[in-house]
Design an enzyme around this catalytic site. Structure first.
Site, PDB file in Angstrom:
ATOM      1  N   LYS A 137      48.110  16.130 -33.655  1.00  0.00           N
ATOM      2  CA  LYS A 137      48.906  16.576 -32.572  1.00  0.00           C
ATOM      3  C   LYS A 137      50.157  16.934 -33.319  1.00  0.00           C
ATOM      4  CE  LYS A 137      49.039  16.618 -28.245  1.00  0.00           C
ATOM      5  NZ  LYS A 137      47.742  17.014 -27.090  1.00  0.00           N
TER       6      LYS A 137
ATOM      7  N   GLY B 262      49.180  17.457  -7.836  1.00  0.00           N
ATOM      8  CA  GLY B 262      49.808  18.528  -8.967  1.00  0.00           C
ATOM      9  C   GLY B 262      49.027  20.030  -8.627  1.00  0.00           C
ATOM     10  N   TYR B 263      49.476  20.915  -8.540  1.00  0.00           N
ATOM     11  CA  TYR B 263      49.034  22.143  -8.412  1.00  0.00           C
ATOM     12  C   TYR B 263      49.372  23.156  -9.478  1.00  0.00           C
ATOM     13  CZ  TYR B 263      45.819  24.830  -4.981  1.00  0.00           C
ATOM     14  OH  TYR B 263      44.935  25.406  -4.362  1.00  0.00           O
ATOM     15  N   GLY B 264      49.521  22.816 -10.533  1.00  0.00           N
ATOM     16  CA  GLY B 264      49.632  23.761 -11.734  1.00  0.00           C
ATOM     17  C   GLY B 264      48.129  24.375 -12.186  1.00  0.00           C
ATOM     18  N   ASN B 265      48.276  24.536 -13.439  1.00  0.00           N
ATOM     19  CA  ASN B 265      46.874  25.028 -14.181  1.00  0.00           C
ATOM     20  C   ASN B 265      45.715  24.217 -13.680  1.00  0.00           C
ATOM     21  OD1 ASN B 265      44.912  24.894 -16.535  1.00  0.00           O
ATOM     22  ND2 ASN B 265      45.915  27.080 -16.233  1.00  0.00           N
TER      23      ASN B 265
ATOM     24  N   TYR C 189      45.032  23.431  -9.709  1.00  0.00           N
ATOM     25  CA  TYR C 189      44.591  24.697  -8.816  1.00  0.00           C
ATOM     26  C   TYR C 189      43.058  24.902  -8.951  1.00  0.00           C
ATOM     27  CZ  TYR C 189      43.573  29.516  -7.736  1.00  0.00           C
ATOM     28  OH  TYR C 189      43.186  30.540  -7.239  1.00  0.00           O
TER      29      TYR C 189
HETATM   30  P1  NAD Z   1      51.502  22.357 -15.041  1.00  0.00           P
HETATM   31  O1  NAD Z   1      52.870  22.291 -15.474  1.00  0.00           O
HETATM   32  O2  NAD Z   1      50.747  23.819 -15.020  1.00  0.00           O
HETATM   33  O3  NAD Z   1      51.324  21.812 -13.529  1.00  0.00           O
HETATM   34  C1  NAD Z   1      51.655  20.570 -13.054  1.00  0.00           C
HETATM   35  C2  NAD Z   1      51.796  20.320 -11.661  1.00  0.00           C
HETATM   36  O4  NAD Z   1      52.245  18.779 -11.475  1.00  0.00           O
HETATM   37  C3  NAD Z   1      52.987  21.213 -10.867  1.00  0.00           C
HETATM   38  O5  NAD Z   1      52.204  21.659  -9.794  1.00  0.00           O
HETATM   39  C4  NAD Z   1      53.882  20.264 -10.708  1.00  0.00           C
HETATM   40  O6  NAD Z   1      54.565  20.536  -9.535  1.00  0.00           O
HETATM   41  C5  NAD Z   1      53.356  19.011 -10.443  1.00  0.00           C
HETATM   42  N1  NAD Z   1      54.158  17.880 -10.649  1.00  0.00           N
HETATM   43  C6  NAD Z   1      55.077  17.618 -11.585  1.00  0.00           C
HETATM   44  N2  NAD Z   1      55.779  16.562 -11.475  1.00  0.00           N
HETATM   45  C7  NAD Z   1      54.956  15.924 -10.381  1.00  0.00           C
HETATM   46  C8  NAD Z   1      55.128  14.470  -9.521  1.00  0.00           C
HETATM   47  N3  NAD Z   1      55.788  13.715  -9.921  1.00  0.00           N
HETATM   48  N4  NAD Z   1      54.336  14.443  -8.584  1.00  0.00           N
HETATM   49  C9  NAD Z   1      53.378  15.218  -7.954  1.00  0.00           C
HETATM   50  N5  NAD Z   1      53.157  16.282  -8.896  1.00  0.00           N
HETATM   51  C10 NAD Z   1      54.030  16.487  -9.727  1.00  0.00           C
HETATM   52  O7  NAD Z   1      50.470  21.551 -15.817  1.00  0.00           O
HETATM   53  P2  NAD Z   1      48.980  21.458 -16.200  1.00  0.00           P
HETATM   54  O8  NAD Z   1      48.775  22.537 -17.125  1.00  0.00           O
HETATM   55  O9  NAD Z   1      48.244  21.526 -14.903  1.00  0.00           O
HETATM   56  O10 NAD Z   1      48.882  20.056 -16.527  1.00  0.00           O
HETATM   57  C11 NAD Z   1      48.758  19.042 -15.806  1.00  0.00           C
HETATM   58  C12 NAD Z   1      48.283  17.875 -16.468  1.00  0.00           C
HETATM   59  O11 NAD Z   1      47.105  18.025 -16.987  1.00  0.00           O
HETATM   60  C13 NAD Z   1      49.111  17.065 -17.717  1.00  0.00           C
HETATM   61  O12 NAD Z   1      49.106  15.728 -17.674  1.00  0.00           O
HETATM   62  C14 NAD Z   1      48.450  17.797 -18.830  1.00  0.00           C
HETATM   63  O13 NAD Z   1      48.908  17.023 -20.233  1.00  0.00           O
HETATM   64  C15 NAD Z   1      47.246  17.663 -18.410  1.00  0.00           C
HETATM   65  N6  NAD Z   1      46.277  18.545 -19.244  1.00  0.00           N
HETATM   66  C16 NAD Z   1      46.321  19.788 -19.096  1.00  0.00           C
HETATM   67  C17 NAD Z   1      45.491  20.707 -19.893  1.00  0.00           C
HETATM   68  C18 NAD Z   1      45.604  22.264 -19.653  1.00  0.00           C
HETATM   69  O14 NAD Z   1      44.590  22.824 -20.155  1.00  0.00           O
HETATM   70  N7  NAD Z   1      46.499  22.818 -18.982  1.00  0.00           N
HETATM   71  C19 NAD Z   1      44.467  20.112 -20.784  1.00  0.00           C
HETATM   72  C20 NAD Z   1      44.363  18.473 -20.673  1.00  0.00           C
HETATM   73  C21 NAD Z   1      45.268  17.971 -20.078  1.00  0.00           C
END
Ligand code: NAD
Length: 415
Positions: free
Chosen positions: A104, A216-219, A222
């Protein structure tokens, strides 16, 4: 994180070691990383002054193959945190059946306060500083919190300049136009959806019509919702950092996403029955599957007892605290742990690396099919371990991961 992440990682390791019946030597070897590199990165800021940033690259264990793990840009980054995350990557790669060890990286910076030029200079400076210990056959970085495909493109470009030739396999999750893989952006959510479907089948809940809440509605949130919806589940609740929405008949993930793109939040979505809070979403009474896909530590001693879902699939890293885990286990709630539930991203990163080493590019369907096969096979092995050990799924997954690494170390003559 409220708890020291390194202490938490060591505790999880100890539990797995005890379950497997390994001795103290194995624990002593695995609880420390093989290498920790601390670097300073001077950046000429837009105001003309030079500012120095501190960065790390931690390589935990490479018994299974080259180190693999993301780079995090965050003001709170600490060495302990990066060490813990590197250890988790060793288990994640191992349990997913990838030929990788765990690493990491982190830079102590608030990237939102940097201009694009400053961010680029910092990124190029970081990769120059860690260049001696990375490479396509040594250690392959990727994105994590606040790093993205553009940062990966700068990493690849800078590393290529140092070498004198293009080295696409040195980083993954690059833009598709620049040696990235199709399917990388959907990968984590797709894997979460497969983990949810597999768990519901194991526990006799028909996936068709299963009621799901996604926090959570990010990557990750969604794409999890999108694929679960496409496979027949009902997404009854969705939230983001501003709050949530609910509809007992189900929400359309695509329409909710386009509403969020327009307004910046899911809150106020016109076709919802009612608005709910994040806390209410986690404790909804009429759901089968809960997918926390936002941040860590959202299911704690405070609310674990009030969770009604039968299955929790950890889209985010560390959404369930260790104390909450125990409460949920006693209640009979199944928790599909993050190290496998959200491993889709690293699995497709592996496929990107394979494509880069061969100089080819596969289409989206091929990548997603290969991802599905890898997830299903990894989940099968975890469930088998779980039945044989009689522990919770998290302990079974960690035990399987540690066992593979230990076997590789023994075969190499390290133990
Ligand atoms: P992102 O930034 O695209 O989306 C995060 C979402 O969470 C957003 O919709 C945001 O509004 C919401 N959010 C933030 N704080 C919040 C809260 N207190 N309550 C409710 N919703 C909240 O991030 P992502 O890439 O979707 O990652 C989300 C999680 O998944 C993280 O823990 C990340 O470490 C983990 N993760 C992501 C990936 C990846 O490929 N993107 C891979 C492994 C793990």
């Amino acid at each position: 994180m409220s708890v020291n992440p390194y202490e938490m990682a060591v505790k999880q390791l100890k539990k797995a070691i005890d379950v497997l019946g390994y001795d103290e030597t194995v624990f002593n070897v695995l609880k420390v990383p093989q290498r920790v590199l601390e670097v300073s990165i001077p950046v000429r800021m837009d105001n003309g002054k030079v500012k120095v940033f501190i960065g790390y690259r931690v390589q935990h264990n490479n018994a299974l193959g080259p180190y693999k793990g993301g780079v995090r840009y965050h003001p709170e980054v600490t060495k302990d945190e990066v060490v813990a995350l590197a250890m988790w990557m060793t288990w994640k790669c191992s349990v997913a059946g990838l030929p990788y060890g765990g690493a990491k990286g982190g830079v102590k910076v608030d990237p939102r306060k940097l201009s694009m030029r400053e961010l680029e200079e910092l990124s190029r400076g970081y990769i120059r500083a860690i260049a001696p210990i990375i490479g396509p056959y040594k250690d392959i970085p990727a994105p994590d919190v606040y790093t993205n495909p553009q940062v990966m493109a700068w990493y690849m470009d800078e590393y290529g300049k140092l070498k004198g030739y293009n080295v696409p396999g040195v980083v993954t999750a690059k833009p598709v136009e620049l040696w990235g893989s199709y399917g990388r952006k959907e990968a984590t959510g797709y894997g979460v959806a497969i983990a949810a479907k597999t768990a519901s089948r194991k526990y006799g809940i028909p996936f068709e019509g299963a009621r799901v809440a996604v926090q959570g509605y990010g990557n990750v949130g969604y794409y999890s919702a999108l694929f679960m919806h496409q496979w027949g589940a009902k997404i009854v609740a969705i939230s983001d950092s501003k709050g949530g929405i609910y509809h007992p008949q189900g929400l359309d993930p695509v329409k909710v996403k386009s509403f969020k793109n327009r307004t910046g939040t899911v809150v106020g979505y016109t076709d919802a029955k009612k608005g709910i809070t994040n806390e209410q979403l986690l404790t909804l009474e009429d759901i089968d599957i809960l997918v926390p896909a936002a941040i860590e530590n959202v299911i704690t001693v405070e609310n674990a007892d009030k969770v009604h879902a039968k299955i929790i699939v950890e889209g985010a890293n560390g959404p369930v605290t260790p104390e909450a885990d125990e409460i949920l286990f006693k209640k009979g709630v199944v928790v599909v742990p993050d190290i496998i539930a959200n491993a889709g991203g690293v699995i497709v990163s592996y496929y990107e690396w394979v494509q880069n080493l061969q100089g080819i590019q596969w289409d989206l369907n091929k990548v997603l099919k290969m991802l599905e096969d890898k997830m299903v096979s990894a989940l099968d092995k975890i469930y088998r371990k779980y039945y044989s050990l009689g522990t919770d799924l998290r302990t079974a997954a960690h035990a399987l991961a540690v066992e593979r690494v230990v076997n590789a170390m023994k075969l190499r003559g390290w133990l």
